[in-house]
Design an enzyme around this catalytic site. Structure first.
Site, mmCIF file in Angstrom:
data_model
loop_
_atom_site.group_PDB
_atom_site.id
_atom_site.type_symbol
_atom_site.label_atom_id
_atom_site.label_comp_id
_atom_site.label_asym_id
_atom_site.label_seq_id
_atom_site.Cartn_x
_atom_site.Cartn_y
_atom_site.Cartn_z
ATOM 1 N N ILE A 34 0.009 9.369 8.464
ATOM 2 C CA ILE A 34 -0.704 8.493 9.402
ATOM 3 C C ILE A 34 -0.458 7.020 9.052
ATOM 4 O O ILE A 34 0.004 6.706 7.960
ATOM 5 C CB ILE A 34 -2.225 8.793 9.439
ATOM 6 C CG1 ILE A 34 -2.881 8.509 8.078
ATOM 7 C CG2 ILE A 34 -2.483 10.230 9.878
ATOM 8 C CD1 ILE A 34 -4.414 8.545 8.117
ATOM 9 N N GLY A 73 -4.654 1.911 7.872
ATOM 10 C CA GLY A 73 -5.694 1.274 8.672
ATOM 11 C C GLY A 73 -5.443 -0.227 8.802
ATOM 12 O O GLY A 73 -5.602 -0.821 9.868
ATOM 13 N N ASP A 125 0.861 -1.189 0.000
ATOM 14 C CA ASP A 125 0.000 0.000 0.000
ATOM 15 C C ASP A 125 0.895 1.236 0.000
ATOM 16 O O ASP A 125 1.387 1.674 1.038
ATOM 17 C CB ASP A 125 -0.926 -0.005 1.225
ATOM 18 C CG ASP A 125 -1.917 1.163 1.178
ATOM 19 O OD1 ASP A 125 -1.703 2.098 0.369
ATOM 20 O OD2 ASP A 125 -2.885 1.143 1.947
ATOM 21 N N HIS A 135 0.696 7.946 3.898
ATOM 22 C CA HIS A 135 1.403 7.274 4.985
ATOM 23 C C HIS A 135 2.901 7.568 5.005
ATOM 24 O O HIS A 135 3.619 7.040 5.840
ATOM 25 C CB HIS A 135 1.172 5.760 4.889
ATOM 26 C CG HIS A 135 -0.272 5.406 4.738
ATOM 27 N ND1 HIS A 135 -1.198 5.652 5.725
ATOM 28 C CD2 HIS A 135 -0.963 4.857 3.698
ATOM 29 C CE1 HIS A 135 -2.394 5.237 5.307
ATOM 30 N NE2 HIS A 135 -2.277 4.773 4.080
HETATM 31 C C1 LIG Z 1 -6.824 0.721 -4.537
HETATM 32 C C2 LIG Z 1 -6.801 1.789 -3.439
HETATM 33 C C3 LIG Z 1 -7.129 1.173 -2.116
HETATM 34 C C4 LIG Z 1 -7.163 2.108 -1.000
HETATM 35 C C5 LIG Z 1 -7.644 1.483 0.289
HETATM 36 C C6 LIG Z 1 -6.960 1.881 1.521
HETATM 37 C C7 LIG Z 1 -5.998 3.006 1.431
HETATM 38 C C8 LIG Z 1 -5.229 3.291 2.702
HETATM 39 O O1 LIG Z 1 -3.915 3.616 2.327
HETATM 40 C C9 LIG Z 1 -5.911 4.417 3.439
HETATM 41 C C10 LIG Z 1 -5.769 4.321 4.884
HETATM 42 O O2 LIG Z 1 -5.276 3.388 5.449
HETATM 43 S S1 LIG Z 1 -6.414 5.659 5.798
HETATM 44 C C11 LIG Z 1 -6.032 5.231 7.482
HETATM 45 C C12 LIG Z 1 -7.074 4.433 8.163
HETATM 46 N N1 LIG Z 1 -8.356 5.098 8.270
HETATM 47 C C13 LIG Z 1 -8.544 6.136 9.105
HETATM 48 O O3 LIG Z 1 -7.655 6.599 9.784
HETATM 49 C C14 LIG Z 1 -9.956 6.708 9.161
HETATM 50 C C15 LIG Z 1 -10.391 6.866 10.588
HETATM 51 N N2 LIG Z 1 -11.800 7.292 10.649
HETATM 52 C C16 LIG Z 1 -12.168 8.587 10.566
HETATM 53 O O4 LIG Z 1 -11.324 9.470 10.487
HETATM 54 C C17 LIG Z 1 -13.638 8.903 10.586
HETATM 55 O O5 LIG Z 1 -14.337 7.814 11.150
HETATM 56 C C18 LIG Z 1 -14.216 9.188 9.166
HETATM 57 C C19 LIG Z 1 -13.556 10.437 8.595
HETATM 58 C C20 LIG Z 1 -13.985 7.996 8.249
HETATM 59 C C21 LIG Z 1 -15.718 9.423 9.291
HETATM 60 O O6 LIG Z 1 -15.947 10.418 10.229
HETATM 61 P P1 LIG Z 1 -17.104 11.496 10.017
HETATM 62 O O7 LIG Z 1 -16.902 12.210 8.722
HETATM 63 O O8 LIG Z 1 -17.192 12.311 11.254
HETATM 64 O O9 LIG Z 1 -18.363 10.549 9.821
HETATM 65 P P2 LIG Z 1 -19.776 10.604 10.536
HETATM 66 O O10 LIG Z 1 -20.359 11.973 10.399
HETATM 67 O O11 LIG Z 1 -19.657 10.020 11.903
HETATM 68 O O12 LIG Z 1 -20.597 9.571 9.639
HETATM 69 C C22 LIG Z 1 -21.041 9.887 8.333
HETATM 70 C C23 LIG Z 1 -21.587 8.626 7.701
HETATM 71 O O13 LIG Z 1 -20.517 7.763 7.350
HETATM 72 C C24 LIG Z 1 -20.586 6.518 8.052
HETATM 73 N N3 LIG Z 1 -19.234 6.223 8.564
HETATM 74 C C25 LIG Z 1 -18.572 6.928 9.495
HETATM 75 N N4 LIG Z 1 -17.363 6.375 9.695
HETATM 76 C C26 LIG Z 1 -17.269 5.299 8.889
HETATM 77 C C27 LIG Z 1 -16.279 4.332 8.690
HETATM 78 N N5 LIG Z 1 -15.125 4.334 9.341
HETATM 79 N N6 LIG Z 1 -16.521 3.355 7.795
HETATM 80 C C28 LIG Z 1 -17.695 3.300 7.125
HETATM 81 N N7 LIG Z 1 -18.684 4.207 7.286
HETATM 82 C C29 LIG Z 1 -18.466 5.194 8.160
HETATM 83 C C30 LIG Z 1 -21.544 6.754 9.208
HETATM 84 O O14 LIG Z 1 -22.234 5.567 9.569
HETATM 85 C C31 LIG Z 1 -22.460 7.827 8.657
HETATM 86 O O15 LIG Z 1 -23.499 7.235 7.897
HETATM 87 P P3 LIG Z 1 -25.014 7.282 8.452
HETATM 88 O O16 LIG Z 1 -25.298 8.740 8.615
HETATM 89 O O17 LIG Z 1 -25.827 6.614 7.414
HETATM 90 O O18 LIG Z 1 -24.970 6.539 9.758
#
Ligand SMILES: CCCCCCC[C@@H](O)CC(=O)SCCNC(=O)CCNC(=O)[C@H](O)C(C)(C)COP(=O)(O)OP(=O)(O)OC[C@H]1O[C@@H](n2cnc3c(N)ncnc32)[C@H](O)[C@@H]1OP(=O)(O)O
Length: 311
Positions: free
Chosen positions: A230, A233, A210, A215
């Site tokens: 960061i 995940g 990845d 990252h």
């Molecule tokens: C080929 C290419 C492949 C690539 C794949 C992978 C690439 C990698 O390199 C990328 C990574 O590893 S990134 C690092 C790991 N991830 C993170 O750090 C994200 C951490 N999470 C956040 O920051 C927030 O939860 C955040 C920002 C995710 C959400 O927070 P908010 O915006 O505050 O959301 P919120 O208002 O609470 O909710 C809105 C709606 O979205 C749904 N939701 C929230 N968090 C979710 C999550 N983590 N996963 C899935 N759905 C999520 C909520 O349910 C909500 O929907 P609804 O209103 O219908 O309930």
């Protein structure tokens, strides 16, 4: 003709994903194990040496079950350059990962991936995309595992054409349940000590495939809204599941049947992860916290194929 530059869910839904192949060797499996912290605390850890070394004359190294997640990334070699999908890749975050395991992984081999769109949702401020990958062992044709990767595309929502937010999924809603963390004290707690080398964990983990600059590149990380790069995940998930194998499965990775994880908050490389686990029948509910900020960053559950007699 529809404007292909716009976010067009119909184009995305009708897209046929090409089959992809992925080959790995013991070296890849060992590098992955090191990337998720195996043997980082103790180079001769009795539970973990088998992931990086032919311990006690074993013929091949053992492969961690979360290695499966690498197949889902490998199945999208061109990233999410999909027809009808418009988003800023710098704002992409990994939201969830769901993995079903059907067979222990060989220490090396050739994999055939069949990919499909599993879900697409308009959340207004974001679009959520779910990609399902079924991975088959090329030689035997056996299905090894299924991954469902959920990505959270910040800023890409608002594409619904009607007043009802667009929502599509091809799997039963009850397959992945929302996690309720019990109020009782955890059955087990595992802390991964911060070591100077752990600050490089994202740089080491990226070598498992990845290469998202979020990252590793401080400028991209700032554009994405973080003070520095960061952690992946899937690296955090690897740490948490490794803790479960150690504390609940008595070091036996084959006990893991399926894994669900939702990424709640980012982790900075070098932070200390505390994984708390609750055992209910054959399900381990878990959450991982960052000790330094006392924030929960990941929660989910792991289903086990059986229990060890000592539990
Ligand atoms: C080929 C290419 C492949 C690539 C794949 C992978 C690439 C990698 O390199 C990328 C990574 O590893 S990134 C690092 C790991 N991830 C993170 O750090 C994200 C951490 N999470 C956040 O920051 C927030 O939860 C955040 C920002 C995710 C959400 O927070 P908010 O915006 O505050 O959301 P919120 O208002 O609470 O909710 C809105 C709606 O979205 C749904 N939701 C929230 N968090 C979710 C999550 N983590 N996963 C899935 N759905 C999520 C909520 O349910 C909500 O929907 P609804 O209103 O219908 O309930």
């Amino acid at each position: 003709m529809a404007d292909t530059l716009e976010f067009n869910p119909e184009h995305l839904l009708s897209h046929k994903f090409p089959e992809t192949t992925y080959s790995y060797t013991e070296r890849d499996a060992a590098l992955y194990a090191l990337g998720v912290g195996a043997c980082a605390r103790d180079a001769v850890d009795a539970d973990e040496l088998k992931y990086v070394y032919h311990e006690n004359g074993q013929k091949s190294i053992k492969v961690l079950p979360t290695f499966a997640a690498l197949f889902s990334l490998a199945s999208m070699p061109n990233g999410f350059g999909l027809p009808g999908l418009k988003y800023d890749p710098r704002l992409l975050l990994h939201g969830q990962q769901y993995i079903e395991l059907y067979k222990p992984f060989p220490s090396g081999g050739h994999i055939q991936n069949k990919v499909s769109l599993a879900g697409l949702y308009d959340k207004g401020k974001a679009a959520i995309l779910e990609i399902e990958t079924r991975s088959y062992e090329k030689e035997s044709g056996d299905l090894l595992c299924m991954n469902r990767m959920t990505v959270y595309l910040r800023g890409a929502g608002g594409f619904s054409k009607s007043s009802h937010p667009f929502s599509y999924s091809n799997y039963p809603k009850n397959q992945v349940l929302a996690v309720k963390i019990p109020k009782t004290p955890p059955f087990a707690v595992f802390e991964d000590c911060t070591q100077p080398s752990q600050a490089c964990s994202a740089l080491l983990y990226r070598l498992s495939g990845d290469y998202n600059p979020l990252h590793s590149d401080p400028i991209i990380a700032k554009v994405a809204g973080f003070s520095k790069p960061i952690l992946h995940g899937l690296c955090t998930l690897g740490f948490a599941v490794r803790a479960i194998i150690k504390c609940i499965c008595r070091g036996d990775p084959i006990m893991i049947k399926s894994i669900t994880g939702r990424f709640l908050l980012h982790v900075y490389p070098g932070e200390t992860l505390i994984t708390e686990m609750w055992l209910t029948d054959r399900r381990v509910i878990y959450q991982a916290k960052v000790k330094e900020r006392n924030r929960t960053v990941l929660s989910g559950y792991v289903d086990l194929s059986h229990m060890t007699s000592s539990l």
